[in-house]
Design a protein around this motif. Structure first.
Motif, mmCIF file in Angstrom:
data_model
loop_
_atom_site.group_PDB
_atom_site.id
_atom_site.type_symbol
_atom_site.label_atom_id
_atom_site.label_comp_id
_atom_site.label_asym_id
_atom_site.label_seq_id
_atom_site.Cartn_x
_atom_site.Cartn_y
_atom_site.Cartn_z
ATOM 1 N N MET A 175 7.988 66.454 103.986
ATOM 2 C CA MET A 175 8.690 67.242 104.990
ATOM 3 C C MET A 175 9.336 68.442 104.339
ATOM 4 O O MET A 175 9.963 68.318 103.290
ATOM 5 C CB MET A 175 9.776 66.404 105.657
ATOM 6 C CG MET A 175 9.244 65.302 106.534
ATOM 7 S SD MET A 175 10.401 63.936 106.636
ATOM 8 C CE MET A 175 10.153 63.150 105.061
ATOM 9 N N ASN A 176 9.216 69.578 104.986
ATOM 10 C CA ASN A 176 9.836 70.803 104.508
ATOM 11 C C ASN A 176 11.352 70.734 104.718
ATOM 12 O O ASN A 176 11.819 70.544 105.834
ATOM 13 C CB ASN A 176 9.237 71.984 105.266
ATOM 14 C CG ASN A 176 9.814 73.298 104.808
ATOM 15 O OD1 ASN A 176 10.947 73.624 105.139
ATOM 16 N ND2 ASN A 176 9.049 74.030 104.038
ATOM 17 N N LYS A 177 12.107 70.887 103.634
ATOM 18 C CA LYS A 177 13.565 70.722 103.712
ATOM 19 C C LYS A 177 14.218 71.779 104.586
ATOM 20 O O LYS A 177 15.117 71.472 105.370
ATOM 21 C CB LYS A 177 14.166 70.725 102.305
ATOM 22 C CG LYS A 177 13.806 69.473 101.520
ATOM 23 C CD LYS A 177 14.753 69.202 100.376
ATOM 24 C CE LYS A 177 14.413 70.038 99.173
ATOM 25 N NZ LYS A 177 15.076 69.522 97.950
ATOM 26 N N VAL A 186 16.698 61.970 108.761
ATOM 27 C CA VAL A 186 15.761 61.684 107.674
ATOM 28 C C VAL A 186 16.442 60.822 106.615
ATOM 29 O O VAL A 186 15.865 59.840 106.134
ATOM 30 C CB VAL A 186 15.212 62.998 107.060
ATOM 31 C CG1 VAL A 186 14.438 62.713 105.783
ATOM 32 C CG2 VAL A 186 14.328 63.715 108.068
ATOM 33 N N PHE A 187 17.684 61.161 106.284
ATOM 34 C CA PHE A 187 18.388 60.378 105.267
ATOM 35 C C PHE A 187 18.701 58.970 105.753
ATOM 36 O O PHE A 187 18.638 58.009 104.995
ATOM 37 C CB PHE A 187 19.656 61.089 104.798
ATOM 38 C CG PHE A 187 19.373 62.075 103.698
ATOM 39 C CD1 PHE A 187 19.091 61.634 102.410
ATOM 40 C CD2 PHE A 187 19.349 63.440 103.959
ATOM 41 C CE1 PHE A 187 18.795 62.530 101.396
ATOM 42 C CE2 PHE A 187 19.046 64.346 102.951
ATOM 43 C CZ PHE A 187 18.776 63.899 101.665
ATOM 44 N N LYS A 188 18.998 58.862 107.059
ATOM 45 C CA LYS A 188 19.280 57.531 107.601
ATOM 46 C C LYS A 188 18.016 56.676 107.570
ATOM 47 O O LYS A 188 18.051 55.505 107.197
ATOM 48 C CB LYS A 188 19.823 57.644 109.037
ATOM 49 C CG LYS A 188 20.564 56.384 109.481
ATOM 50 C CD LYS A 188 20.967 56.443 110.939
ATOM 51 C CE LYS A 188 19.755 56.260 111.812
ATOM 52 N NZ LYS A 188 20.021 56.274 113.243
ATOM 53 N N GLU A 189 16.892 57.297 107.933
ATOM 54 C CA GLU A 189 15.616 56.579 107.900
ATOM 55 C C GLU A 189 15.299 56.118 106.477
ATOM 56 O O GLU A 189 14.901 54.970 106.250
ATOM 57 C CB GLU A 189 14.494 57.482 108.435
ATOM 58 C CG GLU A 189 13.148 56.790 108.476
ATOM 59 C CD GLU A 189 12.037 57.627 109.104
ATOM 60 O OE1 GLU A 189 10.933 57.083 109.259
ATOM 61 O OE2 GLU A 189 12.267 58.807 109.443
ATOM 62 N N ASP A 236 8.006 53.870 111.698
ATOM 63 C CA ASP A 236 8.912 54.835 112.341
ATOM 64 C C ASP A 236 10.318 54.286 112.577
ATOM 65 O O ASP A 236 10.647 53.813 113.663
ATOM 66 C CB ASP A 236 8.314 55.352 113.655
ATOM 67 C CG ASP A 236 9.029 56.626 114.098
ATOM 68 O OD1 ASP A 236 10.088 56.952 113.511
ATOM 69 O OD2 ASP A 236 8.536 57.301 115.021
ATOM 70 N N PHE A 237 11.134 54.398 111.544
ATOM 71 C CA PHE A 237 12.527 53.944 111.632
ATOM 72 C C PHE A 237 13.457 55.118 111.928
ATOM 73 O O PHE A 237 14.641 55.081 111.610
ATOM 74 C CB PHE A 237 12.925 53.230 110.334
ATOM 75 C CG PHE A 237 12.286 51.867 110.241
ATOM 76 C CD1 PHE A 237 12.956 50.738 110.677
ATOM 77 C CD2 PHE A 237 10.986 51.726 109.781
ATOM 78 C CE1 PHE A 237 12.349 49.486 110.643
ATOM 79 C CE2 PHE A 237 10.371 50.473 109.732
ATOM 80 C CZ PHE A 237 11.060 49.356 110.168
ATOM 81 N N ASN A 238 12.886 56.146 112.565
ATOM 82 C CA ASN A 238 13.612 57.381 112.807
ATOM 83 C C ASN A 238 14.861 57.185 113.665
ATOM 84 O O ASN A 238 15.870 57.852 113.466
ATOM 85 C CB ASN A 238 12.656 58.381 113.470
ATOM 86 C CG ASN A 238 13.110 59.803 113.271
ATOM 87 O OD1 ASN A 238 14.132 60.048 112.620
ATOM 88 N ND2 ASN A 238 12.394 60.742 113.824
#
Length: 287
Positions: A24-26, A38-41, A134-136
């Protein structure tokens, strides 16, 4: 590739093992306000490992991108197979329910609610076993805490998530409702309730109170009664533990150790020679 990320197949040099790598592009993450998600996932996935999940093995970053290396599953997702008009036989769906119940039970033991269980988020390996991805929008529950935020995909969301008296909140049982909706859809090719993403919460609540779910007469009584236990509107009476499923008479013939070790052969094996996704759409939409 997807909205701000791409997936490619990679091989680890020393072990020669193949993986899927999502990158993924930051900058795009920042622009889309997705950084926390993203960090939570990542944080949730780093603590998980189970045969029926898409497991995270490595994560790293460079100046431009964040990388997640996960299990490579080439059997396609269940939505793709439904769109190909696959009708899953009852025995196949019965095994899927067992495998997914084991995964949900494991997530529960780790205090995780997935909140987006649906055919799109269930991937098959080449032998036809299921894996949740997918834990989004997954959430971690602490203690006796309950969740009140509405999250998920409307047609798969449990009645208690639409309750206007939401002070009560909801808990792990929502994932088991989604499992029921998914199992019904795999057997029938359509869902038990006619809910779309555009259907208002008020309409949905009314539907749960008035609509009668029909079960084709060709389905076995045992399967129907299991689905009714998963599609129980009252979360306190709904099947929401592995033991509920294991102790159900329909499951008397299941060898649960064999299920966990993937020794039972699924009735549906994805096509080996073909890409099990629609390349034009899927590779765009993967993440």
């Amino acid at each position: 590739k997807g909205s701000f990320g791409k997936v490619c197949i990679v091989q680890k040099n020393d072990t020669k093992k193949m993986y899927a790598m999502k990158y993924m592009n930051k900058q795009k993450c920042v622009e889309r306000n997705e950084v926390r998600n993203v960090f939570k996932e990542l944080q949730i996935m780093q603590g998980l490992e189970h045969p029926f999940l898409v497991n995270l093995w490595y994560s790293f970053q460079d100046e431009e991108d964040m990388f997640m290396v996960v299990d490579l599953l080439l059997g396609g997702d269940l939505r793709y197979h439904l769109q190909q008009n696959v009708r899953f036989q009852e025995d196949t769906v019965k095994l899927f329910i067992c495998e997914l119940a084991m995964a949900l039970d494991y997530l529960q033991s780790q205090r995780i609610i997935h909140r987006d269980m649906k055919p799109d988020n269930i991937l098959l390996d080449e032998h036809g076993h299921v894996h949740i991805t997918d834990f989004n929008i997954a959430a971690m529950l602490h203690g006796e805490m309950r969740l009140t935020t509405v999250a998920g995909t409307k047609p798969y969301m449990a009645p208690e998530m639409f309750d206007s008296r939401r002070e009560a909140g909801y808990s792990f049982a929502v994932d088991w409702w989604s499992l029921g909706v998914t199992a019904y859809e795999l057997l029938r090719g359509r869902r038990p309730y006619h809910i779309r993403s555009s259907t208002s919460s008020k309409e949905i609540t009314h539907m749960f109170e008035t609509a009668i779910v029909t079960y084709p007469s060709a389905w076995s009584q045992e399967m129907v009664s299991l689905l009714k236990k998963l599609l129980e509107p009252n979360p306190d009476q709904r099947f929401s533990h592995l033991s509920d499923v294991q102790n159900f008479p329909y499951m008397n013939d299941m060898n649960w150790d064999a299920v966990l070790q993937k020794r039972l052969i699924p009735g549906f094996i994805p096509n080996k020679g073909r890409l099990n996704c629609d390349p034009t759409f899927e590779l765009e939409e993967m993440i």
